[in-house]
Design a protein around this motif. Structure first.
Motif, PDB file in Angstrom:
ATOM      1  N   THR A   1     -16.049  -9.321  -0.996  1.00  0.00           N
ATOM      2  CA  THR A   1     -14.998  -8.534  -0.341  1.00  0.00           C
ATOM      3  C   THR A   1     -13.944  -8.117  -1.351  1.00  0.00           C
ATOM      4  O   THR A   1     -13.453  -8.936  -2.132  1.00  0.00           O
ATOM      5  CB  THR A   1     -14.341  -9.342   0.790  1.00  0.00           C
ATOM      6  N   VAL A   2     -13.622  -6.834  -1.330  1.00  0.00           N
ATOM      7  CA  VAL A   2     -12.539  -6.301  -2.160  1.00  0.00           C
ATOM      8  C   VAL A   2     -11.403  -5.908  -1.224  1.00  0.00           C
ATOM      9  O   VAL A   2     -11.610  -5.168  -0.264  1.00  0.00           O
ATOM     10  CB  VAL A   2     -12.997  -5.082  -2.977  1.00  0.00           C
ATOM     11  N   LYS A   3     -10.222  -6.405  -1.512  1.00  0.00           N
ATOM     12  CA  LYS A   3      -9.072  -6.166  -0.640  1.00  0.00           C
ATOM     13  C   LYS A   3      -7.983  -5.450  -1.410  1.00  0.00           C
ATOM     14  O   LYS A   3      -7.737  -5.722  -2.590  1.00  0.00           O
ATOM     15  CB  LYS A   3      -8.532  -7.498  -0.113  1.00  0.00           C
ATOM     16  N   THR A   4      -7.323  -4.504  -0.748  1.00  0.00           N
ATOM     17  CA  THR A   4      -6.153  -3.836  -1.313  1.00  0.00           C
ATOM     18  C   THR A   4      -5.117  -3.669  -0.209  1.00  0.00           C
ATOM     19  O   THR A   4      -5.481  -3.480   0.958  1.00  0.00           O
ATOM     20  CB  THR A   4      -6.542  -2.470  -1.930  1.00  0.00           C
ATOM     21  N   PRO A   5      -3.836  -3.778  -0.531  1.00  0.00           N
ATOM     22  CA  PRO A   5      -2.813  -3.646   0.518  1.00  0.00           C
ATOM     23  C   PRO A   5      -2.835  -2.262   1.157  1.00  0.00           C
ATOM     24  O   PRO A   5      -3.064  -1.261   0.470  1.00  0.00           O
ATOM     25  CB  PRO A   5      -1.503  -3.883  -0.238  1.00  0.00           C
ATOM     26  N   PRO A   6      -2.580  -2.183   2.457  1.00  0.00           N
ATOM     27  CA  PRO A   6      -2.488  -0.866   3.107  1.00  0.00           C
ATOM     28  C   PRO A   6      -1.202  -0.155   2.717  1.00  0.00           C
ATOM     29  O   PRO A   6      -0.224  -0.791   2.292  1.00  0.00           O
ATOM     30  CB  PRO A   6      -2.491  -1.216   4.596  1.00  0.00           C
ATOM     31  N   ILE A   7      -1.199   1.152   2.865  1.00  0.00           N
ATOM     32  CA  ILE A   7      -0.020   1.955   2.531  1.00  0.00           C
ATOM     33  C   ILE A   7       1.197   1.508   3.341  1.00  0.00           C
ATOM     34  O   ILE A   7       2.339   1.602   2.872  1.00  0.00           O
ATOM     35  CB  ILE A   7      -0.309   3.450   2.774  1.00  0.00           C
ATOM     36  N   THR A   8       0.981   1.013   4.545  1.00  0.00           N
ATOM     37  CA  THR A   8       2.088   0.575   5.396  1.00  0.00           C
ATOM     38  C   THR A   8       2.868  -0.596   4.793  1.00  0.00           C
ATOM     39  O   THR A   8       3.979  -0.887   5.242  1.00  0.00           O
ATOM     40  CB  THR A   8       1.567   0.171   6.780  1.00  0.00           C
ATOM     41  N   GLU A   9       2.308  -1.260   3.777  1.00  0.00           N
ATOM     42  CA  GLU A   9       3.010  -2.356   3.113  1.00  0.00           C
ATOM     43  C   GLU A   9       4.035  -1.849   2.101  1.00  0.00           C
ATOM     44  O   GLU A   9       4.824  -2.618   1.573  1.00  0.00           O
ATOM     45  CB  GLU A   9       2.012  -3.281   2.413  1.00  0.00           C
TER      46      GLU A   9
ATOM     47  N   THR B   1     -11.628  -3.739   2.254  1.00  0.00           N
ATOM     48  CA  THR B   1     -10.733  -3.894   3.393  1.00  0.00           C
ATOM     49  C   THR B   1      -9.302  -3.642   2.939  1.00  0.00           C
ATOM     50  O   THR B   1      -8.915  -4.036   1.828  1.00  0.00           O
ATOM     51  CB  THR B   1     -10.851  -5.305   4.018  1.00  0.00           C
ATOM     52  N   GLU B   2      -8.537  -2.963   3.753  1.00  0.00           N
ATOM     53  CA  GLU B   2      -7.118  -2.758   3.500  1.00  0.00           C
ATOM     54  C   GLU B   2      -6.353  -3.753   4.352  1.00  0.00           C
ATOM     55  O   GLU B   2      -6.305  -3.624   5.581  1.00  0.00           O
ATOM     56  CB  GLU B   2      -6.713  -1.323   3.836  1.00  0.00           C
ATOM     57  N   ALA B   3      -5.781  -4.752   3.707  1.00  0.00           N
ATOM     58  CA  ALA B   3      -5.128  -5.835   4.436  1.00  0.00           C
ATOM     59  C   ALA B   3      -4.024  -6.441   3.581  1.00  0.00           C
ATOM     60  O   ALA B   3      -4.004  -6.301   2.353  1.00  0.00           O
ATOM     61  CB  ALA B   3      -6.152  -6.908   4.823  1.00  0.00           C
ATOM     62  N   VAL B   4      -3.109  -7.122   4.250  1.00  0.00           N
ATOM     63  CA  VAL B   4      -1.978  -7.778   3.592  1.00  0.00           C
ATOM     64  C   VAL B   4      -2.496  -8.818   2.596  1.00  0.00           C
ATOM     65  O   VAL B   4      -3.456  -9.542   2.872  1.00  0.00           O
ATOM     66  CB  VAL B   4      -1.076  -8.439   4.655  1.00  0.00           C
ATOM     67  N   ILE B   5      -1.848  -8.888   1.433  1.00  0.00           N
ATOM     68  CA  ILE B   5      -2.165  -9.904   0.431  1.00  0.00           C
ATOM     69  C   ILE B   5      -0.937 -10.789   0.241  1.00  0.00           C
ATOM     70  O   ILE B   5       0.135 -10.309  -0.137  1.00  0.00           O
ATOM     71  CB  ILE B   5      -2.562  -9.264  -0.909  1.00  0.00           C
ATOM     72  N   SER B   6      -1.092 -12.069   0.505  1.00  0.00           N
ATOM     73  CA  SER B   6       0.001 -13.012   0.299  1.00  0.00           C
ATOM     74  C   SER B   6      -0.078 -13.571  -1.115  1.00  0.00           C
ATOM     75  O   SER B   6      -1.154 -13.588  -1.732  1.00  0.00           O
ATOM     76  CB  SER B   6      -0.081 -14.166   1.311  1.00  0.00           C
ATOM     77  N   PRO B   7       1.040 -14.051  -1.664  1.00  0.00           N
ATOM     78  CA  PRO B   7       1.005 -14.647  -3.008  1.00  0.00           C
ATOM     79  C   PRO B   7       0.028 -15.811  -3.118  1.00  0.00           C
ATOM     80  O   PRO B   7      -0.535 -16.040  -4.194  1.00  0.00           O
ATOM     81  CB  PRO B   7       2.448 -15.111  -3.219  1.00  0.00           C
ATOM     82  N   PHE B   8      -0.204 -16.526  -2.019  1.00  0.00           N
ATOM     83  CA  PHE B   8      -1.099 -17.690  -2.054  1.00  0.00           C
ATOM     84  C   PHE B   8      -2.551 -17.282  -2.299  1.00  0.00           C
ATOM     85  O   PHE B   8      -3.348 -18.074  -2.800  1.00  0.00           O
ATOM     86  CB  PHE B   8      -0.988 -18.460  -0.737  1.00  0.00           C
ATOM     87  N   GLU B   9      -2.905 -16.058  -1.940  1.00  0.00           N
ATOM     88  CA  GLU B   9      -4.277 -15.598  -2.129  1.00  0.00           C
ATOM     89  C   GLU B   9      -4.613 -15.306  -3.579  1.00  0.00           C
ATOM     90  O   GLU B   9      -5.786 -15.290  -3.962  1.00  0.00           O
ATOM     91  CB  GLU B   9      -4.526 -14.331  -1.302  1.00  0.00           C
TER      92      GLU B   9
END
Length: 281
Positions: free
Chosen positions: A195-203, A227-235
């Motif tokens: 899975t590759v994740k990147t923050p959505p523009i809404t962030e 997936t476009e999803a929130v990334i927290s510092p813990f991730e």
């Protein structure tokens, strides 16, 4: 040579003054564009983003601001700098005409085009160590204005200074919700498994031209899921890979964040596909 509103001037020409609204209020937008052998990479997405951003900032779009006209102005600037056969970084800046205080006297615009040689005609993956840290002194607001490539980049400037003073290669920025959104000079992608994740523009991250290209490439790559999803510092420390994207450098792999070391296998795979897509333009 610098192109100032269609007029080619020497690099040391004095053509701006203290009343410039980009200088006074950050009332300006810019596009950073990669051109190789006089071929503009991803020109249509750049143009559409610029037009959309000008509308958001209530700038009047001149009737002659067509794709063809602006492309010709870029090509003229490159030619007059004798860079037609080179890899070039172009900066196209548009700003409101002088006049007014916070409220402008006019919504008419002027533009500047600059061209500078860069080394590599193709995107290459940097194999040198690249360490990042979170910049938490100031936040990027998760609103529409943060997604624009405007001259209001003081958080990025301060983050760059922080990185330089503390021996990092870059900093990752966070929004007011303390979610990680991007780096000082590029969009952020996180890889965990397939899975590759990147923050959505809404962030509040930049609506990056290369970000869109990578999302499209990943969607078409077998074995990967985007997936476009929130990334927290813990991730960040749980990820297999972290990489950054922008249209000039392409993909930059992060090798270290705090005590975590990262691989770059997915970045290598995507880089080849990105170069192939750029060649088809």
């Amino acid at each position: 040579m610098i192109n100032f509103n269609g007029q080619l001037l020497e690099n040391n020409a004095n053509f701006l003054n203290g009343a410039n609204r980009g200088l006074r209020y950050g009332d300006a937008l810019f596009e950073t564009i990669r051109v190789v052998n006089n071929k503009i990479f991803f020109w249509e997405p750049h143009y559409l983003r610029l037009m959309a951003s000008m509308r958001i900032l209530r700038m009047d779009i001149p009737m002659n601001f067509t794709m063809e006209f602006l492309q010709q102005q870029i090509e003229n600037t490159i030619e007059n700098n004798e860079l037609q056969d080179q890899a070039v970084r172009v900066r196209f800046t548009v700003f409101r005409e002088n006049g007014g205080l916070y409220t402008p006297a006019t919504n008419n615009v002027l533009y500047i085009i600059e061209a500078k040689k860069i080394e590599n005609p193709f995107y290459v993956l940097n194999t040198q160590p690249y360490e990042v840290e979170l910049f938490k002194d100031h936040y990027v607001n998760s609103g529409l204005l943060s997604t624009l490539k405007s001259n209001n980049k003081i958080v990025n400037v301060l983050a760059g200074i922080f990185a330089k003073e503390n021996g990092y290669d870059n900093c990752l920025l966070v929004n007011e919700h303390k979610n990680v959104i991007e780096a000082t000079n590029g969009n952020l992608f996180l890889v965990k498994g397939h899975t590759v994740k990147t923050p959505p523009i809404t962030e509040g991250c930049l609506n990056g031209v290369l970000r869109k290209q990578l999302i499209d490439i990943i969607e078409k790559t077998e074995g990967l899921e985007i997936t476009e999803a929130v990334i927290s510092p813990f991730e960040l420390q749980k990820a297999d890979e972290l990489f950054l994207t922008n249209v000039i450098s392409g993909i930059t792999s992060i090798t270290k964040y705090r005590k975590k070391l990262y691989t770059n296998e997915v970045a290598k795979q995507l880089l080849g596909r990105l170069n192939a897509k750029a060649r088809l333009i």
